[in-house]
Design a protein around this motif. Sequence first.
Motif, PDB file in Angstrom:
ATOM      1  N   UNK A  34       4.747  14.788  13.179  1.00  0.00           N
ATOM      2  CA  UNK A  34       5.726  13.655  12.535  1.00  0.00           C
ATOM      3  C   UNK A  34       5.095  13.025  11.213  1.00  0.00           C
ATOM      4  N   UNK A  35       5.493  13.302  10.181  1.00  0.00           N
ATOM      5  CA  UNK A  35       5.010  12.461   8.925  1.00  0.00           C
ATOM      6  C   UNK A  35       4.903  10.888   9.227  1.00  0.00           C
ATOM      7  N   UNK A  36       3.946  10.244   8.500  1.00  0.00           N
ATOM      8  CA  UNK A  36       3.492   8.867   8.636  1.00  0.00           C
ATOM      9  C   UNK A  36       4.598   8.227   8.089  1.00  0.00           C
ATOM     10  N   UNK A  37       5.361   8.788   7.046  1.00  0.00           N
ATOM     11  CA  UNK A  37       6.352   8.118   6.435  1.00  0.00           C
ATOM     12  C   UNK A  37       7.943   8.345   6.906  1.00  0.00           C
ATOM     13  N   UNK A  38       7.621   8.975   7.993  1.00  0.00           N
ATOM     14  CA  UNK A  38       9.043   9.432   8.562  1.00  0.00           C
ATOM     15  C   UNK A  38       9.860   8.119   8.993  1.00  0.00           C
ATOM     16  N   UNK A  39      11.289   8.126   8.734  1.00  0.00           N
ATOM     17  CA  UNK A  39      11.992   6.771   9.133  1.00  0.00           C
ATOM     18  C   UNK A  39      12.356   7.048  10.825  1.00  0.00           C
ATOM     19  N   UNK A  40      12.791   6.003  11.512  1.00  0.00           N
ATOM     20  CA  UNK A  40      13.307   6.495  12.843  1.00  0.00           C
ATOM     21  C   UNK A  40      14.158   7.677  12.996  1.00  0.00           C
ATOM     22  N   UNK A  79       0.305   1.422   1.593  1.00  0.00           N
ATOM     23  CA  UNK A  79      -0.160   0.881   2.892  1.00  0.00           C
ATOM     24  C   UNK A  79       0.954   1.086   3.796  1.00  0.00           C
ATOM     25  N   UNK A  80       0.687   1.797   4.973  1.00  0.00           N
ATOM     26  CA  UNK A  80       1.833   1.986   5.849  1.00  0.00           C
ATOM     27  C   UNK A  80       2.425   0.730   6.569  1.00  0.00           C
ATOM     28  N   UNK A  81       3.794   0.915   6.690  1.00  0.00           N
ATOM     29  CA  UNK A  81       4.349  -0.424   7.286  1.00  0.00           C
ATOM     30  C   UNK A  81       4.886   0.160   8.479  1.00  0.00           C
ATOM     31  N   UNK A  82       4.480  -0.710   9.772  1.00  0.00           N
ATOM     32  CA  UNK A  82       4.653  -0.083  11.211  1.00  0.00           C
ATOM     33  C   UNK A  82       6.043  -0.213  11.636  1.00  0.00           C
ATOM     34  N   UNK A  83       6.890  -0.826  10.683  1.00  0.00           N
ATOM     35  CA  UNK A  83       8.322  -0.879  11.039  1.00  0.00           C
ATOM     36  C   UNK A  83       8.706  -1.909  11.951  1.00  0.00           C
ATOM     37  N   UNK A  84       7.817  -2.814  12.331  1.00  0.00           N
ATOM     38  CA  UNK A  84       8.119  -3.758  13.400  1.00  0.00           C
ATOM     39  C   UNK A  84       7.592  -5.136  13.131  1.00  0.00           C
TER      40      UNK A  84
END
Length: 393
Positions: free
Chosen positions: A138-144, A314-319
Amino acid sequence: MSVPPPPEPITGARLLFSLDPAVSHLNHGSFGAVPIIAQRAQQRLRDEMEADPLRFFTQGLADRITHARRHLAGFLGADPDGTALTMNATTGVAVVLQSLCLRPGDEVLTTDHGYGAVDLSVFRECRRTGATHRVLRVPLSATNEEIVQIVRSGLRPGRTRLLVVDQLTSATARLFPVAAIVGVAREHGISVLVDAAHAPGMLPATVQSIGADFWVGNLHKWGYAPRGTAVLTVAPQWQERIEPLVVSWEQAAGFPGRMEWQATADYTAWLSAPAGLYTLRTLGVDRVRAHNAALAAYGQRVVGDALGVPPADLPDPGGPTVAMRIIPLPAGLATTIEAARALRARIAERLATQVAVMSWDGRGWLRLCGQVYNSPDEYDRLAVRLPTLLAQG
């Protein structure tokens, strides 16, 4: 782009913990920190146990465990009668794997964001039973939406017996859309185990709203419980099939009693866990979640800027309640587990700062957490000093 301002501190929160003030503790996610009130509650229970061990273990202990479990399950939005206390999430995973009775031809499916000890448990059970372990990338940048599609495409109805997915990943601090994933798996009759080690106390989603066959989470991280406190929630159709790793005198009691009673174990962590939740509630659950997430985001940006990482990388955890963030380290650093551990130890020794260093997808990552006992200046100091340490190799 400027660094966003840090959140307002929660006055007096630092004094609730007995952490060494000479150390910056920026890695709450690994082992947590127990508030003093919960420490004292556990010590009183240990004093009671040592004053009369026979009385402690034989007069009402099972009822006290049940009471603590119901309190914790209520906080998590879980069915108290379908929930068992256990030592940690890894133990809960091992219990589920053993209880599945895997056979040759069966498959356990995980993602490449999974926790290392869980992967080892899956590997051992598959080796013992002849089942297969397959890993989805699962790529780190994958959307939900992309994550759900990757899982959907990876399922093999008739062969995949269990899907193990993290609610919030340890290595990458990524929030997974677990409820949607459970729904996809259910369409194909595939069971799902949600590893929610970091969810209790940090994330607002309730266990029952996720609907997984199995859900396991630690209270001793973001729930402020003494270490060795976790819960395993099991859907009704599975409860009679759940077997503890160790058989003891409550085996005939069924689930959850047969799993919770482990002879002369130290149950004081479980019994004092409600005191940890009391601290969280006193501070304000929503207030703590918002503060910790905002502080982790601040730390990610200020340290990321110091390391020359563009904000877009910078990865955004999405929450909005995720209180862990990761920062990519310079190329060539911490690319193996051993190298990551060595770098973490160097940072602790030379900078008096506790962080997590991860090796994932062929590169090193720094993981920072935000907690009520942290202050912005701790991340500022790390940002000033870390580049020099990393440049030394």
